[in-house]
Design a protein around this motif. Structure first.
Motif, mmCIF file in Angstrom:
data_model
loop_
_atom_site.group_PDB
_atom_site.id
_atom_site.type_symbol
_atom_site.label_atom_id
_atom_site.label_comp_id
_atom_site.label_asym_id
_atom_site.label_seq_id
_atom_site.Cartn_x
_atom_site.Cartn_y
_atom_site.Cartn_z
ATOM 1 N N CYS A 161 0.820 -1.228 0.000
ATOM 2 C CA CYS A 161 0.000 0.000 0.000
ATOM 3 C C CYS A 161 0.856 1.282 0.000
ATOM 4 O O CYS A 161 1.598 1.537 0.954
ATOM 5 C CB CYS A 161 -0.914 -0.041 1.218
ATOM 6 S SG CYS A 161 -1.961 1.409 1.357
ATOM 7 N N HIS A 238 -4.877 -3.872 3.461
ATOM 8 C CA HIS A 238 -3.786 -3.048 2.929
ATOM 9 C C HIS A 238 -2.512 -3.597 3.554
ATOM 10 O O HIS A 238 -2.406 -3.664 4.777
ATOM 11 C CB HIS A 238 -3.929 -1.588 3.354
ATOM 12 C CG HIS A 238 -5.248 -0.973 2.990
ATOM 13 N ND1 HIS A 238 -5.409 -0.131 1.919
ATOM 14 C CD2 HIS A 238 -6.468 -1.081 3.570
ATOM 15 C CE1 HIS A 238 -6.671 0.263 1.857
ATOM 16 N NE2 HIS A 238 -7.335 -0.296 2.845
ATOM 17 N N PRO A 287 -6.103 3.678 4.970
ATOM 18 C CA PRO A 287 -5.934 4.694 3.924
ATOM 19 C C PRO A 287 -7.164 4.786 3.017
ATOM 20 O O PRO A 287 -7.884 3.795 2.835
ATOM 21 C CB PRO A 287 -4.742 4.185 3.121
ATOM 22 C CG PRO A 287 -4.094 3.155 3.942
ATOM 23 C CD PRO A 287 -5.143 2.575 4.818
ATOM 24 N N CYS A 290 -5.526 5.084 -1.610
ATOM 25 C CA CYS A 290 -4.842 4.042 -2.372
ATOM 26 C C CYS A 290 -5.860 3.241 -3.189
ATOM 27 O O CYS A 290 -7.053 3.466 -3.105
ATOM 28 C CB CYS A 290 -4.119 3.111 -1.416
ATOM 29 S SG CYS A 290 -5.273 2.269 -0.327
ATOM 30 N N CYS A 292 -5.799 -0.270 -3.110
ATOM 31 C CA CYS A 292 -5.708 -1.664 -2.644
ATOM 32 C C CYS A 292 -7.028 -2.415 -2.761
ATOM 33 O O CYS A 292 -7.062 -3.548 -3.241
ATOM 34 C CB CYS A 292 -5.228 -1.719 -1.203
ATOM 35 S SG CYS A 292 -3.578 -1.049 -0.962
HETATM 36 ZN ZN LIG Z 1 -3.938 0.559 0.547
#
Ligand SMILES: [Zn+2]
Length: 313
Positions: A161, A238, A287, A290, A292
């Motif tokens: 990540c 992540h 997060p 991102c 992911c």
């Molecule tokens: Zn992530």
């Protein structure tokens, strides 16, 4: 099967950077204001799982810690399905951010004293990608994630990540009383040759091959332990992976990696990565910037219907 252990959104699998602490991680954690609330040993569909430590940090955040990738003394991790047990626990516990640390050798072809940018022992690395040369678990047998390829596929861009790599980088740059020689972020394009739970180091031939392929693709290769990035993605986590370079790949330089490693594990480390992990876990949240979770792609229902139906129970 019902999961009977503790729940948390954050977890660490410890790993080789904190190996030298033995079973005393919780003592170091206590000196940093983290309380170990309990230690569990949950049953899993694959047999008795590893220890699960439940912590609360100074900010009130809770996290789980499974020592050393879920490995158990004298048990072959592959034979005893340790990665399945570990991920089943993390998945059932609701973990979304998984921190994993590794150490091991650099196979960077740039090894002269003038090669400042090279990945050398003493460096801290946030790899960009990975190579898989061993079979790796990609699902969780006996659950709806056993073989989910027709329903969802994990795209392996950004296996580690990126926002979590940034958070680790900034933590690594301000560890008290310690300086890594250099910190390589994802932009350095370092590749992790994933290697988990063998009884030996890589051979000279493997290291030479990784050195040559790294030069060829312009991405230095490090060898090191890490759990399956595919399994983490399939389980909706992540993956935050950091690596401390301990030595040169076996045989590439005239050094004895066991001497270097023991000194590193017992003396130089392990308080440094332990403090880094504790600080990270007490500050991080899931997060949002991102890809992911988006990189686990749903597929048209036709794909699953193109396979034979499930056998009648
Ligand atoms: Zn992530």
């Amino acid at each position: 099967m019902e999961y009977a252990g503790p729940r948390a959104a954050l977890a660490t699998l410890g790993g080789s950077p904190t190996w030298g602490l033995g079973d005393r991680f919780h003592e170091l954690a206590a000196t940093r204001g983290h309380t170990r609330l309990a230690v569990h040993r949950p049953e899993t569909p694959y047999g008795l799982g590893p220890e699960v430590e439940h912590y609360r940090g100074p900010s009130g955040r809770e996290f789980l810690r499974i020592p050393t990738y879920g490995q158990v003394v004298d048990e072959d991790p592959v034979l005893h399905a340790s990665e399945w047990k570990t991920f089943w626990i993390l998945w059932k516990a609701g973990v979304r951010v998984l921190l994993v640390g590794g150490t091991s050798g650099s196979c960077d072809w740039r090894r002269t004293a003038a090669d400042e940018a090279a990945v050398r022992p003493g460096d801290f690395v946030l790899p960009r990608s990975y190579l898989t040369r061993d079979t790796m678990p990609t699902g969780l047998p006996g659950t709806e994630l056993e073989f989910c390829l027709p329903r969802q596929v994990a795209i392996m861009d950004d296996p580690f990540c990126p926002p979590l790599a940034d958070a680790l980088r900034s933590r690594a740059g301000r560890v008290a009383d310690f300086r890594f020689r250099r910190i390589h972020g994802p932009e350095a394009g370092v590749v992790l040759n994933r290697w988990l739970a063998g009884n030996g180091f890589e051979s000279l031939a493997t290291c030479r091959m990784l050195e040559a392929s790294g030069r060829q693709i312009g991405m230095p290769v490090i060898t090191g332990d890490c759990v399956s990035p595919v399994l983490a993605r399939v389980c909706g986590m992540h993956l935050a992976y950091y690596h401390v370079v301990a030595n040169w790949g076996t045989g590439l330089e005239p050094e004895d990696p066991t001497i270097v490693l023991n000194k590193l594990y017992m003396e130089t480390l392990p308080a440094v990565p332990a403090s880094l992990e504790l600080g990270f876990l007490d500050e991080v949240s899931e997060p949002t910037t991102c890809r992911c979770r988006e990189l686990l792609r749903a597929r048209p229902p036709e794909y699953a219907r193109a396979l034979s139906p499930r056998a009648a129970k």
